[in-house]
Design an enzyme around this catalytic site. Structure first.
Site, short mmCIF file in Angstrom:
data_model
loop_
_atom_site.label_atom_id
_atom_site.label_comp_id
_atom_site.label_asym_id
_atom_site.label_seq_id
_atom_site.Cartn_x
_atom_site.Cartn_y
_atom_site.Cartn_z
N ARG A 30 0.83 -1.20 0.00
CA ARG A 30 0.00 0.00 0.00
C ARG A 30 0.87 1.26 0.00
O ARG A 30 0.50 2.27 -0.58
CB ARG A 30 -0.92 -0.01 1.22
CG ARG A 30 -1.97 -1.10 1.14
CD ARG A 30 -2.90 -1.00 2.31
NE ARG A 30 -3.94 -2.02 2.23
CZ ARG A 30 -4.02 -3.07 3.03
NH1 ARG A 30 -3.13 -3.24 3.97
NH2 ARG A 30 -5.01 -3.94 2.91
N ASP A 43 -3.82 5.86 5.83
CA ASP A 43 -3.31 6.58 7.02
C ASP A 43 -2.45 7.77 6.62
O ASP A 43 -2.58 8.86 7.17
CB ASP A 43 -2.49 5.62 7.90
CG ASP A 43 -3.28 4.41 8.32
OD1 ASP A 43 -4.18 4.55 9.15
OD2 ASP A 43 -3.01 3.32 7.77
N ASP A 76 -10.35 -4.22 8.31
CA ASP A 76 -9.49 -5.32 8.78
C ASP A 76 -10.12 -5.96 10.03
O ASP A 76 -10.05 -7.18 10.23
CB ASP A 76 -8.09 -4.80 9.12
CG ASP A 76 -7.60 -3.82 8.08
OD1 ASP A 76 -6.54 -4.03 7.51
OD2 ASP A 76 -8.32 -2.82 7.83
N ARG A 121 -12.81 -8.20 9.03
CA ARG A 121 -12.22 -9.46 8.52
C ARG A 121 -11.80 -10.37 9.67
O ARG A 121 -12.01 -11.58 9.64
CB ARG A 121 -10.99 -9.14 7.66
CG ARG A 121 -11.35 -8.57 6.30
CD ARG A 121 -10.11 -8.12 5.55
NE ARG A 121 -10.45 -7.70 4.19
CZ ARG A 121 -9.81 -6.76 3.52
NH1 ARG A 121 -8.79 -6.12 4.08
NH2 ARG A 121 -10.17 -6.45 2.30
N HIS A 178 -15.86 -9.58 19.84
CA HIS A 178 -15.38 -8.23 20.14
C HIS A 178 -13.85 -8.26 20.09
O HIS A 178 -13.20 -8.66 21.05
CB HIS A 178 -15.88 -7.78 21.52
CG HIS A 178 -17.35 -7.98 21.65
ND1 HIS A 178 -18.27 -7.19 21.02
CD2 HIS A 178 -18.07 -8.93 22.31
CE1 HIS A 178 -19.48 -7.63 21.27
NE2 HIS A 178 -19.39 -8.69 22.05
N HIS A 185 -3.38 0.72 8.47
CA HIS A 185 -4.14 -0.17 7.59
C HIS A 185 -3.11 -0.72 6.60
O HIS A 185 -2.90 -0.18 5.53
CB HIS A 185 -5.25 0.61 6.86
CG HIS A 185 -5.94 -0.18 5.78
ND1 HIS A 185 -6.64 -1.32 6.03
CD2 HIS A 185 -6.00 0.01 4.44
CE1 HIS A 185 -7.12 -1.80 4.90
NE2 HIS A 185 -6.74 -1.01 3.91
P1 NAD Z 1 -10.32 1.80 -9.32
O1 NAD Z 1 -9.14 2.00 -10.20
O2 NAD Z 1 -11.34 0.78 -9.71
O3 NAD Z 1 -11.08 3.19 -9.14
C1 NAD Z 1 -10.45 4.39 -8.87
C2 NAD Z 1 -11.25 5.48 -9.55
O4 NAD Z 1 -10.69 6.74 -9.17
C3 NAD Z 1 -11.22 5.39 -11.07
O5 NAD Z 1 -12.55 5.30 -11.57
C4 NAD Z 1 -10.54 6.72 -11.48
O6 NAD Z 1 -11.08 7.26 -12.68
C5 NAD Z 1 -10.85 7.59 -10.28
N1 NAD Z 1 -9.98 8.76 -10.15
C6 NAD Z 1 -8.62 8.82 -10.27
N2 NAD Z 1 -8.21 10.08 -10.08
C7 NAD Z 1 -9.31 10.83 -9.81
C8 NAD Z 1 -9.52 12.19 -9.52
N3 NAD Z 1 -8.52 13.05 -9.45
N4 NAD Z 1 -10.79 12.61 -9.30
C9 NAD Z 1 -11.82 11.74 -9.38
N5 NAD Z 1 -11.68 10.43 -9.64
C10 NAD Z 1 -10.44 9.98 -9.87
O7 NAD Z 1 -9.75 1.50 -7.87
P2 NAD Z 1 -10.56 0.83 -6.66
O8 NAD Z 1 -10.42 -0.65 -6.70
O9 NAD Z 1 -11.92 1.43 -6.62
O10 NAD Z 1 -9.70 1.34 -5.40
C11 NAD Z 1 -9.71 2.69 -5.03
C12 NAD Z 1 -8.78 2.94 -3.85
O11 NAD Z 1 -9.33 2.34 -2.68
C13 NAD Z 1 -7.38 2.34 -3.99
O12 NAD Z 1 -6.43 3.25 -3.49
C14 NAD Z 1 -7.43 1.09 -3.12
O13 NAD Z 1 -6.15 0.67 -2.68
C15 NAD Z 1 -8.29 1.62 -2.00
N6 NAD Z 1 -8.90 0.64 -1.10
C16 NAD Z 1 -8.87 0.94 0.23
C17 NAD Z 1 -9.44 0.08 1.15
C18 NAD Z 1 -9.39 0.43 2.60
O14 NAD Z 1 -9.80 -0.37 3.48
N7 NAD Z 1 -8.92 1.62 2.95
C19 NAD Z 1 -10.04 -1.11 0.72
C20 NAD Z 1 -10.07 -1.38 -0.65
C21 NAD Z 1 -9.49 -0.49 -1.56
#
Ligand code: NAD
Length: 320
Positions: free
Chosen positions: A94, A129, A154, A157, A174, A181
């Site tokens: 990440r 984070d 997490d 999960r 719990h 993350h």
């Molecule tokens: P994805 O590629 O399917 O979607 C990302 C979207 O963001 C795309 O549609 C893209 O066009 C858009 N985008 C990019 N730049 C942009 C901008 N400046 N303005 C508006 N939209 C913009 O990716 P995803 O699978 O949906 O994952 C998204 C993010 O979420 C990733 O960073 C992934 O690692 C993260 N994620 C976090 C968690 C968590 O628990 N925090 C869990 C799953 C995924």
């Protein structure tokens, strides 16, 4: 006589990719907000997702879904959840994603604040984070108003994995994962319980203790590395994070306070400053009201410090 009008609660989801569209879908089905907006730089994609969602609104509690490639759809939101960015590729950590997503956030945050100056901002984009610190610094918002889902996913999960072993509903488990993350997160076994029984004292029908140290290590490994397996199989994790975001939105739009492990910039909690990592946090419509002083044993405190140090290193490398 004075009349009061209340505006519908509004959630905006930034990024209509796998995570953003699933988050909008989960929120729509659960009725997490009265209005949902979906924005993406790729307006055609956002528009198509919105149309698809709208076509199911006969069967959902909330009916307002708008969106597209114009940032004005975010106007006057109560909650803005950011999922926009580059995603984790198979085998990529990440933290490798950091620089790209920091730049995206730098351009996005001011535009979002212009549309929704009073919103609560939730980061989902990874590394969530690090991006929480960046978003807070860029925006100057109070730390209570900009935070990340952090280890809320997490933790879900982990609870699922424990519930599978104990063969009961995750609602009775719990247990919490704290910290980054990411790879330096850790489960808080010292206070983990199934119903009111400490997890290490939980026995099977023959009276034999089920959760020995080997099994606990295996469960924590499973929860911590779950994302890698899912990403390898289908390219993204989306449904569980969608539900996580929807549930958090409900807490943020409600008068009922809730506690989730969330990542916000810490100002002295356990002597940690200017770093964001997940800590059980009390949330309400004001955002994070406070981070809780949960009991931790000596080993957990060591892991907390290690996680904070890992994140501080990344922040430093990115110039924050
Ligand atoms: P994805 O590629 O399917 O979607 C990302 C979207 O963001 C795309 O549609 C893209 O066009 C858009 N985008 C990019 N730049 C942009 C901008 N400046 N303005 C508006 N939209 C913009 O990716 P995803 O699978 O949906 O994952 C998204 C993010 O979420 C990733 O960073 C992934 O690692 C993260 N994620 C976090 C968690 C968590 O628990 N925090 C869990 C799953 C995924």
């Amino acid at each position: 006589m004075a009349t009061t009008t209340s505006t519908p609660s509004k959630l905006s989801v930034i990024g209509a990719g796998a995570v953003g569209s699933s988050l909008a879908y989960a929120s729509l089905i659960r009725g997490s907000a009265e209005e949902i907006a979906l924005y993406d730089l790729d307006g055609k994609k956002a528009d198509a997702e919105v149309r698809d969602l709208c076509h199911g609104t006969q069967f959902t509690p909330s009916s307002g879904v708008i969106g597209g490639g114009n940032i004005e759809v975010v106007k006057d939101s109560d909650v803005v959840i950011i999922t926009a960015g580059a995603k984790q590729r198979p085998g990529q950590t990440r933290l490798d994603l950091a620089a790209t997503n920091v730049n995206i956030l730098k351009s996005l945050m001011p535009q979002l604040l212009e549309q929704a100056p009073d919103a609560l901002y939730v980061l989902v984009t990874n590394p969530c984070d690090v991006l929480t610190v960046v978003a807070q610094k860029i925006s100057g918002l109070p730390t209570s108003r900009v935070f990340s889902t952090g280890t809320m996913l997490d933790t879900s999960r982990l609870r699922f994995a424990i519930a599978q072993v104990a063969r009961l509903s995750p609602a009775h488990v719990h247990a919490t994962i704290m910290g980054e993350h990411g790879d330096s997160e850790f489960p808080v076994w010292s206070s983990a319980k199934i119903t009111s029984i400490p997890i290490r004292d939980w026995v099977d029908s023959t009276g034999k203790r089920m959760f020995d140290e080997t099994l606990l290590a295996q469960l924590s490994d499973e929860a911590m590395h779950a994302a890698y397996t899912v990403i390898e199989g289908k390219g993204a994790t989306n449904y569980a994070i969608g539900l996580t975001g929807a549930r958090l939105t409900e807490a943020l739009l409600s008068s009922k306070r809730a506690v989730f492990p969330l990542s916000s910039v810490l100002n002295g909690w356990h002597d940690l400053y200017d770093v964001a990592l997940s800590v059980p946090s009390l949330v309400s419509s004001k955002g994070i009201e406070r981070v809780l002083d949960v009991p931790l044993d000596a080993q957990e405190i060591t892991m907390l410090r290690r996680s904070a140090a890992t994140l501080k290193e990344s922040l430093k490398a990115l110039g924050f």
